[in-house]
Enzyme design. Structure first.
Site, short mmCIF file in Angstrom:
data_model
loop_
_atom_site.label_atom_id
_atom_site.label_comp_id
_atom_site.label_asym_id
_atom_site.label_seq_id
_atom_site.Cartn_x
_atom_site.Cartn_y
_atom_site.Cartn_z
N LYS A 1 0.84 -1.21 0.00
CA LYS A 1 0.00 0.00 0.00
C LYS A 1 0.88 1.26 0.00
O LYS A 1 0.58 2.24 -0.69
CB LYS A 1 -0.94 0.00 1.21
CG LYS A 1 -1.87 1.22 1.29
CD LYS A 1 -2.84 1.31 0.12
CE LYS A 1 -3.62 2.61 0.06
NZ LYS A 1 -4.70 2.75 1.03
N LYS B 1 -1.78 11.62 5.33
CA LYS B 1 -1.59 10.61 6.39
C LYS B 1 -0.83 9.41 5.82
O LYS B 1 0.14 8.92 6.42
CB LYS B 1 -2.94 10.16 6.93
CG LYS B 1 -2.86 9.18 8.10
CD LYS B 1 -3.95 8.13 8.04
CE LYS B 1 -3.51 6.95 7.19
NZ LYS B 1 -4.53 5.91 7.03
#
Lengths: 296, 296
Positions: free
Chosen positions: A171, A239
């Site tokens: 990811k 983030k």
């Protein structure tokens, strides 16, 4: 019949939970705020008062929470999954968190015989709604096979990357490329605009060649229409980028390009554009260049 | 029958010229070094001793040269096209040069009734060989229609971007995205490698989602096989990036990401990797991180 728990009914979690329910699985849900829980209960789900309560009553628990500490709290904290989860329970984390946290959770849960899979997703709210997410899985093949019937409902591409944490590494890799595409798109559109070329024609000219990418395929038409709402919020992109940079620091990997894309998302959020789509990072380039893609 | 001239029989120009010849056009060629000329003559082309000689005898002249000064010399310099080109001649520049130079050439040639099209290409040597290049055209629609029968032989996607120079702006935009993809790919592969995830699995996990792009579709398998030969040379990528940055400076457009990708290609060339493929920029990240994608 598999009993499935889902914790975290946000922008991504809620549509995923709905798809699990629609596919006929028994579903139990838990969420900090009540609204989304009521919505799922009205559709046939049960409600759990805590992760611990849920852990005693389901075969697998999915989590989809904002950041590493949230997943850690729900899993290992007070009233957390670990308090009442029995051997054989499988935890599947759809959140994007630090690979190091994923490995820590896998280890802690493993001591109680609970399996943990990091299974972050890509594809945004639309992918969540349509059940077409890309799912990157770290953890045991054995646990993956047990939860695969549910993953098949959530996503289109399911890849077992390797041991615990490697789903989150994938990811992170994904976000390196996504951020690069988004920022490069912003730069090339503003270059076209300010130099007097038609940005729409420029996109048409380049998007079938070596510049072809997901961002150029999906985002320019929205930007040309003045549409900068998410999609995927800039604050979440930032983030994720901070996770990438922190992970790179832990492993001693200098990432010059990703450092810049991270800083541009940080600038975007500081400039008050944190709730816009990640493609709206073009707004930072607009301010730097003193020109807008289209009139207000 | 259209008479076509081609000047510059390098890595890209030679296969393009061959395709023009194969399609049945009368072809006249000119090149600094003799080898490629002989090769084309053996296939049925005529040879011109200078751009000026060629200009007197053909309907249109294509150029494919390393950089802005080369095209300017062949066009406006001694024994250049402008010396003997008649009104109605069309110059089509397949090189990647500065947009400002393209506009200058269009203006100078225009005074003699010679039309100029900037028509840079993308797609590399393979695209040139297969006649599948992406062609980005700046200049008059009228001139474009006249040369389109030839462009159809060299490219698959032909886009009229706008006035003179905008073809080169589109190529600059293209290179912003290509460089971003290549560097991001290098960073994510090294992140995977050094953090203990299998880079091949990571690519498999992300390449169908929002990270999908031309670079990830075409380059990882070559890199995993240890293949870093061009393709498209790093030194040419750097040349193109310098054009992008110079153009951005002229128009007052700060490009933070492209500044970094440009510097990484500069580093790559300084490190002695200038003759490798542009995807081999991963070699810079390898040195920064002290790890290699695969054993030597």
């Amino acid at each position: 019949m598999l009993k499935v728990g889902y914790i975290g009914l946000g922008l991504m979690g809620k549509p995923i939970a709905k798809n699990i329910l629609k596919a006929g699985f028994q579903l139990m849900v838990h969420n900090r705020s009540r609204g989304a829980v009521d919505e799922l209960v009205a559709l046939g789900a049960e409600s759990a008062s805590s992760p611990a309560e849920m852990a005693a009553r389901v075969d697998m628990i999915f989590t989809n929470l904002p950041n590493s500490p949230d997943v850690e709290m729900v899993t290992l904290g007070k009233d957390g999954v670990i308090e009442s989860g029995n051997s054989g329970l499988i935890c599947v984390d759809n959140s994007t968190i630090k690979p190091a946290t994923a490995r820590k959770l896998a280890e802690a849960l493993g001591k109680k015989g609970i399996e943990f899979l990091d299974a972050p997703v890509s594809g945004g709210e639309i992918g969540a709604q349509n059940g077409t997410l890309t799912i990157m899985v770290g953890g045991s093949e054995h646990a993956l096979e047990k939860v695969r019937p549910v993953l098949n409902v959530i996503g289109k591409t399911i890849t077992h990357v390797g041991a615990s944490g490697t789903g989150q590494i994938a990811k992170a890799a994904n976000q390196i490329m996504v951020a690069a595409q988004m920022v490069a798109m912003g730069e090339l559109l503003i270059l076209a605009k300010k130099s007097g070329a038609d940005p729409e024609k420029v996109v048409a000219a380049i998007s079938a060649g070596a510049a072809q990418c997901w961002a150029l395929d999906h985002k320019p038409q929205r930007l040309f229409a003045g549409e900068r709402q998410p999609g995927f919020k800039a604050i979440m992109q930032l983030k994720d980028m901070n996770i990438v940079m922190e992970t790179a620091r832990e492993y001693g990997i200098p990432l010059p390009l990703t450092a810049i894309t991270t800083q541009l998302y940080a600038a975007m959020c500081e400039m008050g554009m944190e709730a816009l789509d990640n493609s709206a990072v073009i707004g930072v380039i607009e301010k730097l260049a003193g020109v807008k893609l289209q009139p207000d």
